[in-house]
Design an enzyme around this catalytic site. Structure first.
Site, PDB file in Angstrom:
ATOM      1  N   TRP A 173       0.832  -1.206   0.000  1.00 34.48           N
ATOM      2  CA  TRP A 173       0.000   0.000   0.000  1.00 34.48           C
ATOM      3  C   TRP A 173       0.868   1.258   0.000  1.00 34.48           C
ATOM      4  O   TRP A 173       1.870   1.355   0.706  1.00 34.48           O
ATOM      5  CB  TRP A 173      -0.895   0.018   1.241  1.00 34.48           C
ATOM      6  CG  TRP A 173      -1.868   1.164   1.245  1.00 34.48           C
ATOM      7  CD1 TRP A 173      -3.101   1.198   0.678  1.00 34.48           C
ATOM      8  CD2 TRP A 173      -1.687   2.461   1.851  1.00 34.48           C
ATOM      9  NE1 TRP A 173      -3.699   2.421   0.868  1.00 34.48           N
ATOM     10  CE2 TRP A 173      -2.847   3.217   1.586  1.00 34.48           C
ATOM     11  CE3 TRP A 173      -0.653   3.047   2.574  1.00 34.48           C
ATOM     12  CZ2 TRP A 173      -3.004   4.520   2.034  1.00 34.48           C
ATOM     13  CZ3 TRP A 173      -0.790   4.357   3.013  1.00 34.48           C
ATOM     14  CH2 TRP A 173      -1.969   5.078   2.755  1.00 34.48           C
TER      15      TRP A 173
ATOM     16  N   SER B 146       2.984  -7.306   1.657  1.00 34.95           N
ATOM     17  CA  SER B 146       1.973  -6.536   2.381  1.00 34.95           C
ATOM     18  C   SER B 146       0.630  -6.577   1.646  1.00 34.95           C
ATOM     19  O   SER B 146       0.101  -7.657   1.382  1.00 34.95           O
ATOM     20  CB  SER B 146       2.472  -5.101   2.590  1.00 34.95           C
ATOM     21  OG  SER B 146       1.731  -4.444   3.596  1.00 34.95           O
TER      22      SER B 146
ATOM     23  N   ASP C 231       8.419  -6.787  12.803  1.00 32.85           N
ATOM     24  CA  ASP C 231       7.337  -6.173  12.032  1.00 32.85           C
ATOM     25  C   ASP C 231       6.185  -5.794  12.959  1.00 32.85           C
ATOM     26  O   ASP C 231       5.671  -6.633  13.706  1.00 32.85           O
ATOM     27  CB  ASP C 231       6.860  -7.157  10.961  1.00 32.85           C
ATOM     28  CG  ASP C 231       5.888  -6.545   9.969  1.00 32.85           C
ATOM     29  OD1 ASP C 231       5.465  -5.391  10.171  1.00 32.85           O
ATOM     30  OD2 ASP C 231       5.549  -7.231   8.987  1.00 32.85           O
TER      31      ASP C 231
ATOM     32  N   HIS D  40       9.032  -4.573   8.463  1.00 30.35           N
ATOM     33  CA  HIS D  40       7.950  -4.869   7.521  1.00 30.35           C
ATOM     34  C   HIS D  40       8.467  -4.882   6.082  1.00 30.35           C
ATOM     35  O   HIS D  40       7.783  -5.390   5.196  1.00 30.35           O
ATOM     36  CB  HIS D  40       6.838  -3.828   7.661  1.00 30.35           C
ATOM     37  CG  HIS D  40       5.602  -4.164   6.892  1.00 30.35           C
ATOM     38  ND1 HIS D  40       4.829  -5.279   7.145  1.00 30.35           N
ATOM     39  CD2 HIS D  40       5.001  -3.524   5.847  1.00 30.35           C
ATOM     40  CE1 HIS D  40       3.809  -5.313   6.312  1.00 30.35           C
ATOM     41  NE2 HIS D  40       3.886  -4.272   5.505  1.00 30.35           N
TER      42      HIS D  40
END
Length: 259
Positions: free
Chosen positions: A25, A87, A212, A240
């Site tokens: 994102w 992700s 993360d 992450h």
């Protein structure tokens, strides 16, 4: 109607392995460039900006949701590829694996999960955090993206530098569509693919970062309970975005995991 996406393909034309990377994102395929520089001599590599992002910022399937995004991306995949999703890109990759398993040789998930939003029985992102970003996105587009990029680098020994690398990669491409960004946050908050994950029919490799804060390592055991054939690698001191914080070591782990 089919949507033709712009894709970028580089690397070893004679390689038997086709790797396809889907970003997360708020970013675009620029985040993969350091990793691709290491892998391109060995593999044929395709990067695809999700609809509404980067080179495909004007391509917006209607309605814009996980199903239409997955179908749009799937129509632009090379045959028999290893699909690698990070992700939010991992959610799209999972949906493609559910709908079009025949297109894929292997599914690889990087710091992704069948369900991102935290609930009583599932670790993840606090709903109030996702609500905050949704509200802030309407108020201050640029600052919201910057905050989210900072969270993605949290836990890394060089968090500021990692966030800077991600930001620089993103800025080389056209800005993302506000429609895609808002819909992406909605997906992170509301999509639950746990039942579909149980029925995966292709090999799945998952990488999780020990540090993360968005996809906690606690999901590992729960994911294995959903699909016993998933292979999970915990990246020690990984954030992450482990392919940014430890690019060379992550590249070695990824190559080792490919079938």
């Amino acid at each position: 109607m089919s949507v033709r996406l712009k894709v970028s393909t580089v690397g070893n034309r004679k390689s038997a392995k086709q790797l396809v990377f889907l970003h997360g994102w708020g970013v675009n395929s620029g985040v993969w460039h350091p990793l691709i520089d290491i892998l391109k001599d060995e593999f044929r590599i395709t990067t695809i900006d999700l609809p509404g992002y980067g080179l495909n910022h004007h391509q917006l399937p209607a309605p814009y949701n996980l199903q239409t995004v997955a179908i749009t991306v799937a129509e632009n995949l090379p045959t028999n590829c290893v699909l690698i999703g990070w992700s939010l890109g991992g959610l799209v990759a999972q949906q493609i694996a559910n709908i079009y398993p025949e297109k894929l040789k292997q599914l690889v998930l990087i710091c992704s999960s069948p369900k991102f939003s935290k609930s009583s029985e599932w670790p993840g992102i606090e709903p109030k955090v996702l609500n905050f970003f949704t509200q802030q996105l309407e108020l201050d587009f640029s600052k919201t993206l910057e905050r989210f990029l900072a969270i993605q680098a949290m836990g890394s020994a060089d968090a500021r530098q990692d966030a800077k690398i991600i930001k620089q990669a993103v800025q080389k491409y056209p800005p993302s569509s506000s429609v895609a960004l808002a819909a992406g946050l909605d997906m992170l908050q509301n999509i639950d693919l746990r039942e579909q994950f149980k029925t995966l029919s292709i090999p799945c490799q998952m990488f999780l970062g020990q540090l993360d804060t968005l996809v906690p390592v606690d999901v590992a055991l729960l994911v294995q309970q959903l699909y016993s054939k998933v292979t999970i690698e915990i990246i020690v001191k990984g954030s992450h975005a482990p392919f940014i914080s430890s690019t060379e070591s992550f590249a070695k782990l990824l190559v080792k995991a490919l079938i």
